[in-house]
Write an enzyme that holds these catalytic residues in place. Structure first.
Site, PDB file in Angstrom:
ATOM      1  N   GLY A  11       0.823  -1.214   0.000  1.00 42.59           N
ATOM      2  CA  GLY A  11       0.000   0.000   0.000  1.00 42.59           C
ATOM      3  C   GLY A  11       0.852   1.257   0.000  1.00 42.59           C
ATOM      4  N   ASP A  13       1.352   3.627   2.375  1.00 41.01           N
ATOM      5  CA  ASP A  13       2.202   3.815   3.548  1.00 41.01           C
ATOM      6  C   ASP A  13       3.240   2.709   3.658  1.00 41.01           C
ATOM      7  OD1 ASP A  13       0.430   5.827   3.971  1.00 41.01           O
ATOM      8  OD2 ASP A  13      -0.249   5.171   5.945  1.00 41.01           O
ATOM      9  N   GLY A  86      -1.957  -3.157   7.110  1.00 44.70           N
ATOM     10  CA  GLY A  86      -2.879  -3.862   6.208  1.00 44.70           C
ATOM     11  C   GLY A  86      -4.317  -3.535   6.573  1.00 44.70           C
ATOM     12  N   ALA A  87      -5.131  -3.232   5.578  1.00 51.98           N
ATOM     13  CA  ALA A  87      -6.553  -2.956   5.831  1.00 51.98           C
ATOM     14  C   ALA A  87      -7.312  -2.779   4.534  1.00 51.98           C
ATOM     15  CB  ALA A  87      -6.710  -1.666   6.648  1.00 51.98           C
ATOM     16  N   TYR A 100     -16.464  -8.074   5.661  1.00 57.27           N
ATOM     17  CA  TYR A 100     -15.058  -8.293   5.307  1.00 57.27           C
ATOM     18  C   TYR A 100     -14.174  -7.254   6.011  1.00 57.27           C
ATOM     19  CZ  TYR A 100     -10.782  -8.398   2.586  1.00 57.27           C
ATOM     20  OH  TYR A 100      -9.467  -8.460   2.231  1.00 57.27           O
ATOM     21  N   THR A 132      -6.953   5.694  12.966  1.00 55.50           N
ATOM     22  CA  THR A 132      -7.356   6.701  11.980  1.00 55.50           C
ATOM     23  C   THR A 132      -8.214   7.821  12.556  1.00 55.50           C
ATOM     24  OG1 THR A 132      -8.837   6.993  10.084  1.00 55.50           O
ATOM     25  CG2 THR A 132      -9.199   5.039  11.389  1.00 55.50           C
ATOM     26  N   GLU A 134     -10.729   8.804  11.205  1.00 57.89           N
ATOM     27  CA  GLU A 134     -12.124   8.410  10.962  1.00 57.89           C
ATOM     28  C   GLU A 134     -12.814   8.008  12.272  1.00 57.89           C
ATOM     29  OE1 GLU A 134     -14.327   7.986   8.070  1.00 57.89           O
ATOM     30  OE2 GLU A 134     -12.966   9.583   7.499  1.00 57.89           O
ATOM     31  N   TYR A 156     -15.974   0.914   8.215  1.00 55.80           N
ATOM     32  CA  TYR A 156     -14.510   1.006   8.318  1.00 55.80           C
ATOM     33  C   TYR A 156     -14.106   1.564   9.683  1.00 55.80           C
ATOM     34  CZ  TYR A 156      -9.890   3.178   7.639  1.00 55.80           C
ATOM     35  OH  TYR A 156      -8.579   3.591   7.782  1.00 55.80           O
ATOM     36  N   LYS A 160     -12.112  -0.176  12.781  1.00 57.34           N
ATOM     37  CA  LYS A 160     -10.869   0.409  13.290  1.00 57.34           C
ATOM     38  C   LYS A 160     -10.988   0.772  14.777  1.00 57.34           C
ATOM     39  CE  LYS A 160      -7.831   0.764   9.799  1.00 57.34           C
ATOM     40  NZ  LYS A 160      -6.403   0.430   9.829  1.00 57.34           N
ATOM     41  N   HIS A 186      -3.450  11.242   4.907  1.00 58.68           N
ATOM     42  CA  HIS A 186      -2.148  11.551   4.306  1.00 58.68           C
ATOM     43  C   HIS A 186      -2.085  10.925   2.923  1.00 58.68           C
ATOM     44  CE1 HIS A 186      -1.881   8.186   7.138  1.00 58.68           C
ATOM     45  NE2 HIS A 186      -1.099   7.605   6.236  1.00 58.68           N
TER      46      HIS A 186
END
Ligand code: NAP
Ligand code: G4F
Length: 369
Positions: A11, A13, A86-87, A100, A132, A134, A156, A160, A186
């Site tokens: 990914g 990052d 990972g996400a 999922y 995050t 979020e 999501y 998290k 970011h």
């Protein structure tokens, strides 16, 4: 030599962090998913050039939904540090894939923690969890800091939230060095193509080269605190080097409307926009341009498509990173404007190269399409 495992190594990052850790002399082990097409474009330059990093970068197949695999990789590597990046990281898509997303983003974090615990590595291995902004969702305070209560607004963010608290719980229950980085948005030229900044810079670059007429966007009035991924991976690293395991907000402290990012992206290519209408009828046109690129005066470049709206939106994010500044000495170097300029320049070059190759008769497959 320290050893690190990075989940989500393919990914945005993951790629920047891999480069940072290799530069610092780490041996880096990335966990990547099996896919039917090669998905290592962002890290190929690090993996293939074995001379540069002297074979210190290794890839392992794995998935956060498979605990036996996580245990095996952690056991083989015996890492000093794990960065769990990972996400399924797309907020809009999480409404389509909620179960999922809960499994990978939420329970996946638990699987990793359990791997470390059951292998008896709680004293050796430090863990970074990619939390995050979020989590703040319907914000309860402005700006948001480590003390601001959470109010998640998507599957999501809820997944998290579980990951955040299981990280805190394993730190408190088993004395693990496990930390959350609560990172605000970011971005970079390596950003996934469907996140808003990259969607904009790709579309504007294509319009500049006459490859696309206009773009369709969702809610352009939400506000984000945007930084550069390069600055943020440095923050992740510093969080794990701190004396004590703690959670940190990383943010710039500046918030910007999506609309202003769009205006800036066009300005970089010498185009002034005129906006008309409101809500789903909002549109934008080229008011003036300097003939450097393929824009035409009066050209419609933007319309709203409600397909991109979210059932529940996060309207305003702005972070207070004073804890990271004071305890880690972390300061972002990029502004959102310099970030936007770098992304636009990079996408113009990307599509120029493709256009030249196409003109020269090469049938090229754009890796980003
Ligand atoms: P990204 O570009 O979407 O990368 C996500 C990575 O996770 C990819 O390598 C992806 O693999 C991998 N992945 C997806 N599902 C997986 C699974 N089931 N098992 C193992 N790996 C899986 O995200 P990013 O922007 O680099 O963000 C990194 C992390 O920080 C994510 O956890 C994200 O939620 C979090 N975060 C990001 C931001 C941001 O603004 N960028 C802010 C706060 C937190 P493929 O390449 O195969 O898809
Ligand atoms: O770029 P976005 O998709 O990022 P979002 O939802 O803020 O999530 C990103 O940042 C989080 C950190 O706060 C990460 F945890 C997460 O993994 C991810 O990296 O959308 C930003 C804003 C939203 O308000 C969205 O509604 O842009 C708005 N938007 C407007 N039009 C759009 C679009 N977003 C996308 N993706 N596509 C549009 O066409």
């Amino acid at each position: 030599m320290k050893k690190a495992i990075i989940t989500g190594v393919t990914g945005q990052d993951g790629a920047y962090l891999t480069e940072l850790l290799l530069e610092k002399g780490y041996e880096v082990h990335g966990i990547k998913r099996r896919s039917s097409l090669i998905n290592t474009e962002r890290i190929d330059h690090l993996y293939e050039d074995t001379h540069v990093y002297n074979k210190k970068f290794f890839l392992h197949y794995g998935d956060l939904s498979d605990s036996s695999n996580l245990i095996r990789v952690v056991q083989n590597v015996q890492p000093d540090e794990i960065y769990n990046l990972g996400a399924m990281s797309h907020v809009r898509v999480s409404f389509d894939l909620p179960e999922y997303c809960a499994d990978v983003d939420g329970i996946g974090t638990l699987r990793l923690m359990e791997a470390v615990r059951t292998l008896g590595l709680t004293e050796k291995t430090r863990i970074y969890q990619a939390s995050t902004s979020e989590l703040y969702g319907k914000v309860q305070e402005v700006p948001q800091s480590e003390k601001t209560p959470f109010y998640p607004r998507s599957p999501y963010a809820v997944a998290k939230m579980y990951a955040f608290w299981i990280t805190v719980n394993y730190r408190e229950a088993y004395n693990m060095f496990a930390c959350n980085g609560i990172l605000f948005n970011h971005e970079s030229p390596q950003r996934g193509e469907t996140f808003v900044t990259r969607k904009i810079t790709r579309a504007v670059a294509k319009m500049a080269l006459g490859l696309q007429d206009m773009m369709f966007m969702g809610n352009i009035h939400s506000q984000r605190d945007w930084g550069h991924a390069k600055d943020y991976v440095e923050g992740m690293y510093r969080i794990l080097q701190h004396d004590t395991p703690e959670d940190f907000v990383l943010a710039t402290g500046v918030t910007t409307k999506i609309k202003d990012f769009i205006i800036r992206a066009f300005e970089r290519l010498h185009v002034e926009l005129e906006f008309k209408g409101e809500g789903v009828d909002e549109t934008a046109y080229v008011k003036s341009h300097d003939n450097t690129y393929a824009f035409k005066t009066g050209q419609q470049v933007l319309a709203i498509d409600p397909r991109y709206f979210r059932p529940t939106e996060v309207d305003l994010l702005i972070g207070d990173a004073s804890k990271a500044r004071n305890l880690l000495g972390w300061e972002p170097k990029y502004t959102w404007q310099s970030l936007c300029d770098e992304m636009i320049d990079s996408d113009v070059e990307l599509f120029k190269k493709d256009t030249l190759l196409r003109k020269a008769g090469f049938e090229i497959k754009n890796q980003y399409e």
